[in-house]
Design a protein around this motif. Structure first.
Motif, PDB file in Angstrom:
ATOM      1  N   THR A 187      42.744  41.869  31.585  1.00  0.00           N
ATOM      2  CA  THR A 187      43.551  42.954  31.012  1.00  0.00           C
ATOM      3  C   THR A 187      42.937  44.320  31.297  1.00  0.00           C
ATOM      4  O   THR A 187      43.666  45.316  31.413  1.00  0.00           O
TER       5      THR A 187
ATOM      6  N   ALA B 154      44.372  45.522  34.427  1.00  0.00           N
ATOM      7  CA  ALA B 154      45.734  46.031  34.214  1.00  0.00           C
ATOM      8  C   ALA B 154      45.700  47.422  33.591  1.00  0.00           C
ATOM      9  O   ALA B 154      46.507  48.296  33.945  1.00  0.00           O
ATOM     10  N   ARG B 155      44.765  47.633  32.682  1.00  0.00           N
ATOM     11  CA  ARG B 155      44.666  48.938  32.014  1.00  0.00           C
ATOM     12  C   ARG B 155      44.177  50.018  32.968  1.00  0.00           C
ATOM     13  O   ARG B 155      44.737  51.129  32.988  1.00  0.00           O
TER      14      ARG B 155
ATOM     15  N   ARG C  94      44.483  50.071  36.097  1.00  0.00           N
ATOM     16  CA  ARG C  94      45.580  50.324  37.042  1.00  0.00           C
ATOM     17  C   ARG C  94      46.576  51.313  36.439  1.00  0.00           C
ATOM     18  O   ARG C  94      47.042  52.228  37.128  1.00  0.00           O
ATOM     19  N   GLU C  95      46.876  51.130  35.154  1.00  0.00           N
ATOM     20  CA  GLU C  95      47.757  52.087  34.465  1.00  0.00           C
ATOM     21  C   GLU C  95      47.177  53.498  34.489  1.00  0.00           C
ATOM     22  O   GLU C  95      47.921  54.482  34.580  1.00  0.00           O
TER      23      GLU C  95
ATOM     24  N   PRO D  83      51.050  42.724  27.885  1.00  0.00           N
ATOM     25  CA  PRO D  83      50.169  42.295  28.976  1.00  0.00           C
ATOM     26  C   PRO D  83      48.727  42.753  28.814  1.00  0.00           C
ATOM     27  O   PRO D  83      47.825  42.134  29.387  1.00  0.00           O
ATOM     28  N   LEU D  84      48.497  43.801  28.031  1.00  0.00           N
ATOM     29  CA  LEU D  84      47.126  44.248  27.796  1.00  0.00           C
ATOM     30  C   LEU D  84      46.445  43.447  26.683  1.00  0.00           C
ATOM     31  O   LEU D  84      45.252  43.617  26.436  1.00  0.00           O
TER      32      LEU D  84
ATOM     33  N   PRO E 241      46.884  37.869  28.875  1.00  0.00           N
ATOM     34  CA  PRO E 241      46.899  37.852  30.344  1.00  0.00           C
ATOM     35  C   PRO E 241      47.974  36.971  30.959  1.00  0.00           C
ATOM     36  O   PRO E 241      48.198  37.030  32.164  1.00  0.00           O
TER      37      PRO E 241
ATOM     38  N   ILE F 124      50.583  39.554  32.386  1.00  0.00           N
ATOM     39  CA  ILE F 124      50.214  40.590  33.352  1.00  0.00           C
ATOM     40  C   ILE F 124      51.030  40.430  34.630  1.00  0.00           C
ATOM     41  O   ILE F 124      51.292  39.313  35.087  1.00  0.00           O
ATOM     42  N   ASP F 125      51.408  41.546  35.231  1.00  0.00           N
ATOM     43  CA  ASP F 125      51.951  41.546  36.588  1.00  0.00           C
ATOM     44  C   ASP F 125      50.747  41.591  37.531  1.00  0.00           C
ATOM     45  O   ASP F 125      50.097  42.622  37.674  1.00  0.00           O
ATOM     46  N   TYR F 126      50.451  40.472  38.177  1.00  0.00           N
ATOM     47  CA  TYR F 126      49.226  40.357  38.960  1.00  0.00           C
ATOM     48  C   TYR F 126      49.351  40.882  40.390  1.00  0.00           C
ATOM     49  O   TYR F 126      48.360  40.873  41.130  1.00  0.00           O
TER      50      TYR F 126
ATOM     51  N   PHE G 153      46.373  42.607  42.414  1.00  0.00           N
ATOM     52  CA  PHE G 153      45.077  42.370  41.760  1.00  0.00           C
ATOM     53  C   PHE G 153      44.014  41.970  42.783  1.00  0.00           C
ATOM     54  O   PHE G 153      44.316  41.363  43.813  1.00  0.00           O
TER      55      PHE G 153
END
Length: 302
Positions: free
Chosen positions: A157, A160-161, A163-164, A220-221, A224, A227-229, A232
């Motif tokens: 996660t 993912a964060r 990336r945001e 998603p955070l 997992p 999450i859109d992987y 990655f």
């Protein structure tokens, strides 16, 4: 067949469960005290120094093996359902991994729930990643993430964060027995309920509710599985086949592979939740850590 030494973790977990069942109203501090002994089954790795450090206001600890690369790092997130565990309980585990890889490891003592519910922990980990980039001047291609259980989820996660946040992504991530938060949809919650010495639906319901608070369990955070992987970095998952959380790892691997990610998953026969805690004690843990090191070293240029 599981080694005799691996029974040490089973005994530890069964002792915790018995203590909590004997005192159903055990206060949170009592539960945290129980889990403060997680590292008791881990042998202290020789040749590793530990230095506590302030990471943009978040306590953390460097595990620094002798003669290790200083321009590479592992970013480590401890397990414990986001509620228990600390950089101290996991110091020796991540010390073993850092030594095997041959680089420093930053163990983040992210603020825990319920005092700091979601998205507090993942935000703290993203802050620590930014600190590695800006304060330590590390290249993202020289950083890999790892963590266990809730920390294993954070090893996903957090990416993912960041990336945001528009930050460059790390080279790789190595979740151990990642936990899908307040989600008990995995079929191994049923099929492994008599094998897993620690984690049950009740465990996840209790810790998950404290972690999520008023948030969304499918964020998603926080989970997992959602999450859109796509895009990655490579992922290496390790999990024991006696775990109720086995299905969490299997589904994460499937989802990431479907998104085109380079994924490896190793399922260890008869092993309990985060059996890597037996590092220096049980052969299964030492083998698992060596597999992690062999996999990640070329990813971070070692």
């Amino acid at each position: 067949m599981a080694s005799p030494e691996s029974q040490d973790l089973v005994n530890l977990y069964k002792g915790w469960v018995a203590a909590m069942q004997a005192q159903p109203d055990m206060p949170l501090e009592g539960i945290r005290k129980l889990f403060s002994h997680w590292g008791d089954v881990t042998v202290d790795p020789p040749g590793v120094d530990y230095i506590e450090v302030d990471v943009a206001g978040i306590p953390a600890m460097w595990a620094i093996p002798k003669n290790s690369a200083q321009d590479r790092a592992l970013l480590c997130s401890h397990g414990g359902g986001y509620v228990v565990g600390s950089m101290y309980t996991h110091r020796k585990l991540f010390g073993h991994i850092a030594k095997a890889v041959g680089c420093r490891a930053l163990i983040v003592d992210y603020r825990r729930a319920p005092e700091n519910p979601h998205p507090g922990p993942v935000n703290d980990m993203a802050t620590a990643y930014r600190w590695l980039l800006e304060h330590e001047k590390l290249a993202p291609s020289h950083i890999a993430l790892t963590g266990d259980s809730a920390g294993g989820a954070l090893a996903l996660t957090t990416i993912a964060r960041i990336r945001e946040l528009g930050l460059p992504l790390p080279a790789a991530t190595m979740p151990m027995s990642p936990w899908a938060g307040w989600d008990t949809s995995g079929k191994t919650y049923d099929t492994n309920k008599d094998k897993d010495a620690l984690v049950s639906r009740d465990t996840t319901e209790g810790l998950g509710s404290l972690f999520i608070g008023n948030g969304d369990p499918k964020d998603p955070l926080a989970n997992p599985l959602y999450i859109d992987y796509k895009g990655f970095p490579p992922i290496y998952l390790q999990v024991g086949d006696a775990e109720t959380l086995l299905d969490d790892s299997l589904r994460i691997a499937e989802r990431a592979k479907a998104a085109g990610v380079d994924v490896r998953i190793d399922v260890f026969p008869e092993m309990q939740h985060v059996f890597q805690f037996l590092a220096g004690n049980a052969p299964e843990a030492d083998e698992a850590i060596q597999r992690m090191a062999s996999w990640v070293r070329p990813k971070i240029g070692l």
